[in-house]
Write an enzyme that holds these catalytic residues in place. Sequence first.
Site, short mmCIF file in Angstrom:
data_model
loop_
_atom_site.label_atom_id
_atom_site.label_comp_id
_atom_site.label_asym_id
_atom_site.label_seq_id
_atom_site.Cartn_x
_atom_site.Cartn_y
_atom_site.Cartn_z
N LYS A 114 -4.08 -3.78 -10.54
CA LYS A 114 -5.30 -3.43 -11.27
C LYS A 114 -6.36 -4.51 -11.11
O LYS A 114 -7.55 -4.21 -11.01
CB LYS A 114 -5.01 -3.23 -12.76
CG LYS A 114 -4.29 -1.94 -13.08
CD LYS A 114 -4.28 -1.71 -14.59
CE LYS A 114 -3.48 -0.47 -14.96
NZ LYS A 114 -3.38 -0.30 -16.43
N LYS A 200 2.39 9.97 -5.65
CA LYS A 200 2.57 10.58 -6.96
C LYS A 200 1.25 11.14 -7.49
O LYS A 200 0.19 10.56 -7.24
CB LYS A 200 3.05 9.49 -7.94
CG LYS A 200 4.38 9.82 -8.60
CD LYS A 200 4.87 8.67 -9.45
CE LYS A 200 4.37 8.77 -10.87
NZ LYS A 200 5.04 7.84 -11.78
N LYS A 203 -3.49 9.72 -12.51
CA LYS A 203 -4.78 9.72 -13.20
C LYS A 203 -5.82 8.94 -12.43
O LYS A 203 -7.01 9.18 -12.56
CB LYS A 203 -4.62 8.98 -14.54
CG LYS A 203 -4.26 9.82 -15.71
CD LYS A 203 -4.40 8.96 -16.98
CE LYS A 203 -3.52 9.48 -18.08
NZ LYS A 203 -3.58 8.71 -19.30
#
Length: 337
Positions: A114, A200, A203
């Site tokens: 992140k 996957k 979001k």
Amino acid sequence: MSEKQRVLSGVQPTGNLHLGNYLGAIRNWVEIQSKYDNFFCVVDLHAITVPHNPKTLANDTYTIAALYLACGIDLEYSTIFVQSHITAHSELTWLLNCITPLNWLERMIQFKEKALKQGENVSVGLLDYPVLMAADILLYDADKVPVGEDQKQHLELTRDIAARINDKFGKENEPVLKIPEPLIRTEGARVMSLTDGTKKMSKSDPSEMSRINLLDPPDLIQKKIKRCKTDPIKGLTFDDPERPECHNLLTLYQILSAKTKQEVALEGQDMGWGQFKPLLIEAVIETLKPIQDKYQEIMDDKNYLDSVLREGAAKAREVANCTLVRVKNALGYLPPL
Ligand code: TRP
């Protein structure tokens, strides 16, 4: 103390949930909830560890709470609450911060990923995210924490922090904190991206076309599945490493239609995509319709939703404050006078 083991898990109020979140997480919580004493949290303090929008935070929090209920979380077995309503989460985070070595946080994979994405504006909060998550779990003396693969390292850290507190401040047979176990599903529903069968459903994928959100209307679901990535081969099969999309879409259909793998394999063996996609579209719409209807009903009755969250917070606060006092005592604080 209740004899059932306690489960705690949480979802961030960022964007809305997708089919992967539902099939991979919340549906399993619903399935196991009657066996446990469950606490399901909307982790709104985690939501501000990356830049957030103050105009949508409150409503996104309602959305996740309403989706918990709409997906079948049952208040007979489960407590639903909002993390920021329980001040003990922030307070325990501080106490845990002071015994957590900095290098434990610096090596967290999710932080590194992140932080890389964000460049220069990485907050202290983003680094501290796993300690807040540890506080969430440890405050409730959770026995089991249902988490996906991506959160296993955070749960390991939680266990390490709890063990360190016990080691430094606990007595021989009187640990301060309970050490939680991960609850990993045996047979997993890993729902993959609609635009890349090797990734996957997520979001954070910039493409909306890569995922089906639980609140997508039927025409949008249809559009996304019609345009999703496939291959030009006729005859649909599972387990062909050259055809990840084919495997994923069949698996998704299998989960949603509650058929066996053999049944679906037989059904699909002579089909082309033009025949199969309408079946999948139908199955997705049929699965989501009752959830969407229930969601709307709940969102239209804010008094009810508020009462759920108020009562949830009252129950959560009692448990959390008790743990917080235990930790503060162990650390040697002068109790409030
Ligand atoms: N980090 C979790 C996620 O992104 C969310 C979370 C926060 C959580 N606190 C938690 C999950 C406590 C389980 C238990 O999925």
